[in-house]
Design an enzyme around this catalytic site. Structure first.
Site, PDB file in Angstrom:
ATOM      1  CG  HIS A 109      26.960  20.100   4.618  1.00 33.91           C
ATOM      2  ND1 HIS A 109      26.921  21.289   3.918  1.00 33.91           N
ATOM      3  CD2 HIS A 109      26.388  20.357   5.833  1.00 33.91           C
ATOM      4  CE1 HIS A 109      26.362  22.216   4.673  1.00 33.91           C
ATOM      5  NE2 HIS A 109      26.039  21.679   5.831  1.00 33.91           N
ATOM      6  CG  ASP A 155      20.099  24.735   9.629  1.00 36.04           C
ATOM      7  OD1 ASP A 155      21.101  24.134  10.052  1.00 36.04           O
ATOM      8  OD2 ASP A 155      19.906  24.949   8.410  1.00 36.04           O
ATOM      9  CG  HIS A 156      19.272  20.491   8.969  1.00 38.79           C
ATOM     10  ND1 HIS A 156      18.690  20.048   7.797  1.00 38.79           N
ATOM     11  CD2 HIS A 156      19.997  21.595   8.626  1.00 38.79           C
ATOM     12  CE1 HIS A 156      19.059  20.839   6.795  1.00 38.79           C
ATOM     13  NE2 HIS A 156      19.848  21.785   7.280  1.00 38.79           N
ATOM     14  CG  ASP A 175      22.236  21.710   4.452  1.00 40.26           C
ATOM     15  OD1 ASP A 175      21.060  21.466   4.121  1.00 40.26           O
ATOM     16  OD2 ASP A 175      22.541  22.493   5.366  1.00 40.26           O
ATOM     17  CG  HIS A 213      25.292  22.203  10.398  1.00 46.50           C
ATOM     18  ND1 HIS A 213      25.663  22.289   9.072  1.00 46.50           N
ATOM     19  CD2 HIS A 213      26.447  22.260  11.115  1.00 46.50           C
ATOM     20  CE1 HIS A 213      26.987  22.397   9.004  1.00 46.50           C
ATOM     21  NE2 HIS A 213      27.478  22.381  10.222  1.00 46.50           N
ATOM     22  CG  HIS A 234      23.522  18.211   8.242  1.00 45.85           C
ATOM     23  ND1 HIS A 234      22.400  18.364   7.452  1.00 45.85           N
ATOM     24  CD2 HIS A 234      23.987  19.476   8.466  1.00 45.85           C
ATOM     25  CE1 HIS A 234      22.201  19.648   7.214  1.00 45.85           C
ATOM     26  NE2 HIS A 234      23.142  20.341   7.824  1.00 45.85           N
ATOM     27  CG  HIS A 236      18.682  24.412   3.093  1.00 47.56           C
ATOM     28  ND1 HIS A 236      19.819  25.165   2.953  1.00 47.56           N
ATOM     29  CD2 HIS A 236      18.690  23.953   4.370  1.00 47.56           C
ATOM     30  CE1 HIS A 236      20.498  25.154   4.090  1.00 47.56           C
ATOM     31  NE2 HIS A 236      19.830  24.432   4.972  1.00 47.56           N
TER      32      HIS A 236
END
Length: 309
Positions: A141, A67-68, A212, A65, A63, A270
């Site tokens: 998510h 942090d990915h 996530d 976000h 996805h 995670h």
């Protein structure tokens, strides 16, 4: 086949854990590396491993976000700078192409290799070359998020050499033809079917790597009978309400998914920065009554994925 964890933290980097990225090492199988998510500083983490960026063949983004994905433009540029010329394909939700292209355009970065994108809009097969098959399914998510199921094709059975010797079949090119399943006529007139001299096929390995998510049926489908499930564990087993509110999972919820799917090994990642030291390892200890082979992975952990016995 191995999984190497480059980042196992949640949300933002900490001293103990970088943000999300895991490498599937397929060097023996296809002389390649597949990456799943590329959080900030992933390329710096790679410097502490034997991974060569030019070996990265595919990148799967769960996805969008930060942090990915924040490490993606830098990694792509470094792959080019280090002499990468082979094509690279990025799979991910709608928007990943625009994000990468905008980052490269604004920074005036030029790549030395073809870059392809496959934007995912729904559940289905992404890739199948008869050696490996990859399936994506939507997770639950805050934004569009996917999990990936990697299926290795079955390996042909071994040639039963002793059986051939018992029947006084001369060694040589004939063995290769029989191993290929061909029908061979011997000099003495006997006709042999190669399939009669090949052992039971070795089942291919199955890995599920999820982004996530809350608990969802699609997670079970992705993980069905997998040898390994990589599942987020942002919260401890008793923090169910908080996990639900933030669209994440507890360690217990991850184990329940693994149990329903018939998974053999559960790898929890995670991990929130609130869990350090013994508190992090408790996430696995608390759910081993559900899945005995459960562990919390750390940055740079390498997990072998052996064939089924």
């Amino acid at each position: 086949m191995q999984l190497e964890f480059l980042g196992t933290g949640a949300g933002s980097p900490s001293k103990q854990r970088n943000v999300a990225s895991v490498a599937l090492r397929l060097l023996e199988e296809r002389n390649a590396i597949w990456l799943f998510d590329v959080g900030e500083a992933t390329q710096h983490q790679i410097l502490n491993t034997t991974i060569r960026p030019r070996k990265i063949e595919k990148i799967f983004i769960t996805h969008l976000h930060g942090d990915h994905i924040f490490g993606l433009p830098g990694l792509l540029s470094s792959r080019s700078f280090q002499g990468g010329t082979e094509p690279l394909t990025i799979y991910g939700p709608v928007g990943i192409k625009r994000y990468v292209q905008t980052s490269l355009q604004v920074s005036e970065s030029r790549l030395s290799y073809p870059l392809h994108f496959v934007e995912i809009t729904d559940d289905g097969e992404l890739f199948n070359d008869h050696g490996f098959r990859v399936i994506a399914r939507k997770l639950d998510h805050k934004i569009a998020c996917f999990g990936y199921r990697i299926e290795e094709a079955d390996h042909p059975g071994e040639l039963q050499v002793e059986k051939l010797r018992e029947q006084k079949v001369p060694s040589g090119p004939i063995y290769g033809q029989l191993k290929a399943g061909k029908t061979v006529t011997l000099p003495d007139g006997r006709v042999l079917d190669g399939h009669d001299f090949i052992g039971t096929p070795q089942p291919g390995r199955i890995i599920a790597i999820l982004g996530d998510t809350r608990q969802t049926k699609n997670a079970i489908l992705l993980a069905q009978n997998a040898d390994v499930l990589v599942h987020e564990s942002t919260f401890a087993k008793d923090e169910t309400k908080m996990a639900h509110n933030y669209y994440h999972s507890t360690s217990k919820q991850a184990a329940e998914i693994a149990k329903k799917a018939g998974v053999k090994k559960l790898l929890l990642n995670h991990i929130s920065a609130r869990y350090t030291g013994k508190a992090a390892y408790q996430l696995a200890y608390q759910v081993r009554n559900i899945i005995p082979d459960t562990r919390v992975v750390n940055d740079f952990d390498v997990i072998d994925i052996p064939f089924k016995k």
